[in-house]
Enzyme design. Sequence first.
Site, PDB file in Angstrom:
ATOM      1  N   ASN A  85     -10.115  -0.750   1.267  1.00 14.63           N
ATOM      2  CA  ASN A  85      -8.598  -0.833   0.816  1.00 14.63           C
ATOM      3  C   ASN A  85      -8.652  -0.747  -0.490  1.00 14.63           C
ATOM      4  O   ASN A  85      -8.195  -2.418  -0.860  1.00 14.63           O
ATOM      5  CB  ASN A  85      -8.008  -0.867   1.811  1.00 14.63           C
ATOM      6  N   HIS A 114      -3.486   7.201   3.453  1.00  5.30           N
ATOM      7  CA  HIS A 114      -3.964   5.575   2.495  1.00  5.30           C
ATOM      8  C   HIS A 114      -5.654   5.254   3.305  1.00  5.30           C
ATOM      9  O   HIS A 114      -5.671   5.497   4.693  1.00  5.30           O
ATOM     10  CB  HIS A 114      -2.892   4.820   2.840  1.00  5.30           C
ATOM     11  N   CYS A 167       0.941  -0.692  -0.290  1.00 11.04           N
ATOM     12  CA  CYS A 167      -0.434   0.244   0.045  1.00 11.04           C
ATOM     13  C   CYS A 167       0.631   1.266  -0.005  1.00 11.04           C
ATOM     14  O   CYS A 167       0.649   2.063  -0.293  1.00 11.04           O
ATOM     15  CB  CYS A 167      -1.041   0.008   1.217  1.00 11.04           C
TER      16      CYS A 167
HETATM   17  O1  UT7 Z   1      -3.566  -1.530   3.779  1.00 13.47           O
HETATM   18  C1  UT7 Z   1      -3.096  -2.435   5.099  1.00 13.47           C
HETATM   19  C2  UT7 Z   1      -3.742  -3.417   5.708  1.00 13.47           C
HETATM   20  N1  UT7 Z   1      -4.098  -4.035   6.345  1.00 13.47           N
HETATM   21  C3  UT7 Z   1      -5.131  -2.432   7.452  1.00 13.47           C
HETATM   22  O2  UT7 Z   1      -5.069  -1.567   7.148  1.00 13.47           O
HETATM   23  C4  UT7 Z   1      -6.518  -3.132   8.284  1.00 13.47           C
HETATM   24  C5  UT7 Z   1      -5.319  -2.748  10.051  1.00 13.47           C
HETATM   25  N2  UT7 Z   1      -7.265  -3.566  10.753  1.00 13.47           N
HETATM   26  C6  UT7 Z   1      -7.853  -2.859  10.505  1.00 13.47           C
HETATM   27  O3  UT7 Z   1      -8.709  -2.134  10.254  1.00 13.47           O
HETATM   28  C7  UT7 Z   1      -8.789  -3.491  12.209  1.00 13.47           C
HETATM   29  O4  UT7 Z   1      -7.801  -4.605  12.582  1.00 13.47           O
HETATM   30  C8  UT7 Z   1      -9.495  -4.665  11.011  1.00 13.47           C
HETATM   31  C9  UT7 Z   1     -11.107  -3.613  10.535  1.00 13.47           C
HETATM   32  C10 UT7 Z   1      -8.963  -5.345  10.461  1.00 13.47           C
HETATM   33  C11 UT7 Z   1     -10.386  -4.936  12.684  1.00 13.47           C
HETATM   34  O5  UT7 Z   1     -10.517  -4.472  13.239  1.00 13.47           O
HETATM   35  P1  UT7 Z   1     -10.440  -4.828  14.351  1.00 13.47           P
HETATM   36  O6  UT7 Z   1     -11.337  -4.267  15.774  1.00 13.47           O
HETATM   37  O7  UT7 Z   1      -9.071  -5.097  14.561  1.00 13.47           O
HETATM   38  O8  UT7 Z   1     -11.468  -6.315  15.046  1.00 13.47           O
HETATM   39  P2  UT7 Z   1     -10.298  -7.148  15.388  1.00 13.47           P
HETATM   40  O9  UT7 Z   1      -9.208  -7.829  14.199  1.00 13.47           O
HETATM   41  O10 UT7 Z   1      -9.703  -7.233  17.273  1.00 13.47           O
HETATM   42  O11 UT7 Z   1     -11.930  -8.016  15.963  1.00 13.47           O
HETATM   43  C12 UT7 Z   1     -12.743  -7.874  16.560  1.00 13.47           C
HETATM   44  C13 UT7 Z   1     -13.969  -9.132  16.439  1.00 13.47           C
HETATM   45  C14 UT7 Z   1     -13.312 -10.362  16.597  1.00 13.47           C
HETATM   46  O12 UT7 Z   1     -14.273 -11.476  17.155  1.00 13.47           O
HETATM   47  P3  UT7 Z   1     -13.888 -11.864  18.591  1.00 13.47           P
HETATM   48  O13 UT7 Z   1     -12.771 -12.192  17.970  1.00 13.47           O
HETATM   49  O14 UT7 Z   1     -13.475 -10.251  19.248  1.00 13.47           O
HETATM   50  O15 UT7 Z   1     -15.437 -12.735  19.112  1.00 13.47           O
HETATM   51  C15 UT7 Z   1     -13.388 -10.690  15.112  1.00 13.47           C
HETATM   52  O16 UT7 Z   1     -13.450 -12.804  15.355  1.00 13.47           O
HETATM   53  O17 UT7 Z   1     -14.146  -8.865  15.219  1.00 13.47           O
HETATM   54  C16 UT7 Z   1     -14.728 -10.004  14.337  1.00 13.47           C
HETATM   55  N3  UT7 Z   1     -15.159  -9.796  12.842  1.00 13.47           N
HETATM   56  C17 UT7 Z   1     -16.020  -9.465  12.686  1.00 13.47           C
HETATM   57  N4  UT7 Z   1     -17.166  -9.953  13.192  1.00 13.47           N
HETATM   58  C18 UT7 Z   1     -17.836  -9.368  11.519  1.00 13.47           C
HETATM   59  C19 UT7 Z   1     -13.482  -9.909  11.823  1.00 13.47           C
HETATM   60  N5  UT7 Z   1     -14.462  -9.327  11.339  1.00 13.47           N
HETATM   61  C20 UT7 Z   1     -15.601  -9.710  11.097  1.00 13.47           C
HETATM   62  C21 UT7 Z   1     -16.846  -8.918  10.326  1.00 13.47           C
HETATM   63  N6  UT7 Z   1     -17.829  -9.017  10.732  1.00 13.47           N
HETATM   64  N7  UT7 Z   1     -16.052  -9.724   8.660  1.00 13.47           N
END
Ligand code: UT7
Length: 328
Positions: free
Chosen positions: A285, A255, A115
């Site tokens: 993204n 970004h 990215c």
């Molecule tokens: O270009 C560079 C590439 N990447 C990025 O910039 C990504 C950077 N990271 C992020 O943007 C965030 O970490 C995410 C959007 C990927 C995730 O958000 P988060 O607030 O960090 O959530 P998390 O990973 O802590 O997950 C929270 C919960 C989990 O459930 P449990 O384990 O707490 O029960 C996930 O399983 O949300 C769950 N979850 C979802 N629920 C519904 C993860 N994806 C989804 C989904 N829908 N699509």
Amino acid sequence: MKARSVGIIGTGKYVPERVLTNAELETMVETNDEWIVSRTGIRERHIAAPEQATSDLAYEAAVRALKSAGITAENLELIIVATVTPDMTFPSTACILQEKLGAKKAAAFDLSAACSGFVYSLAVANGFIQTGMYSNALVIGADTLSRITDYTDRNTCVLFGDGAGAVVLGEVPEGRGFLSFDLGAEGAGGELLKLEGGGSRYPASAETIQSGKHFIYMNGREVFKFAVRVMGTATEEVLRKAGKDKSEIDLFVPHQANIRIIQSAMQRLDLPEEKCVINVDKYANTSAASIPLALVEAAEEGRVQAGDTVLLVGFGGGLTWGASVLVW
Ligand code: UT7
């Protein structure tokens, strides 16, 4: 001899027609619009048609950028395509594009910095033009992430989209153009965001397909922490190198990965929302295409005027980051 001033003299963008909404994703994996919007700010993303590859998206953006710069393809001297989803391992997407454009004189290569690839590519092209090796360059960020996204993995499939953004660089009057760059990498974090299959470590095989090695793997939480940290440090560093204060930023182009990452950067810079370009809601993204799509869209909407100070900053796989300050 004073180095030449190099700036953006033409812009173009392209996103494929097909829109994939959060509502549609709800039918594919266990997710919901409320979760996606509140955690990421994304509402929809564009997805390439089956016959479209990265060079096709890049071509559409490139034609528009060349037209807006008033440069013909025959007079183009350098093409750099930033991408992690090249049409194929080789030839490079830039060479495929060179042929499509008929840019016979242009040197052409791809740059891989995920990215951050577009900002890295700007820095490379800026260097070439500053030293007089070339007088113009087409720099494109283009990615077709839908081809490497696992649409059964809710952790990643809601986050990505396809698109391309292009700029033409050339000599500009003194006081305009790029003032500074800050590029960096933390290879130790490479495991956090990767696609392992199909390279020389894990050549394509039935096993690599079965184990999902041809899809993006991401540790979202750790990448999030890295992103918030480097968006802050890279921004401060690139402003320092440019001799500018954060209060002098007229347009902030981050970004577009996650609205929460963008908001944390805006807070750190004390920036009001109207100075920040946000289109992650429409495109999600798009990796290397994200910053140019945001910049070109803002330019097309008349949000940036000659003489404005613009700050670009991004982060991504590698791990990498890249930032630049330029005067429009
Ligand atoms: O270009 C560079 C590439 N990447 C990025 O910039 C990504 C950077 N990271 C992020 O943007 C965030 O970490 C995410 C959007 C990927 C995730 O958000 P988060 O607030 O960090 O959530 P998390 O990973 O802590 O997950 C929270 C919960 C989990 O459930 P449990 O384990 O707490 O029960 C996930 O399983 O949300 C769950 N979850 C979802 N629920 C519904 C993860 N994806 C989804 C989904 N829908 N699509």
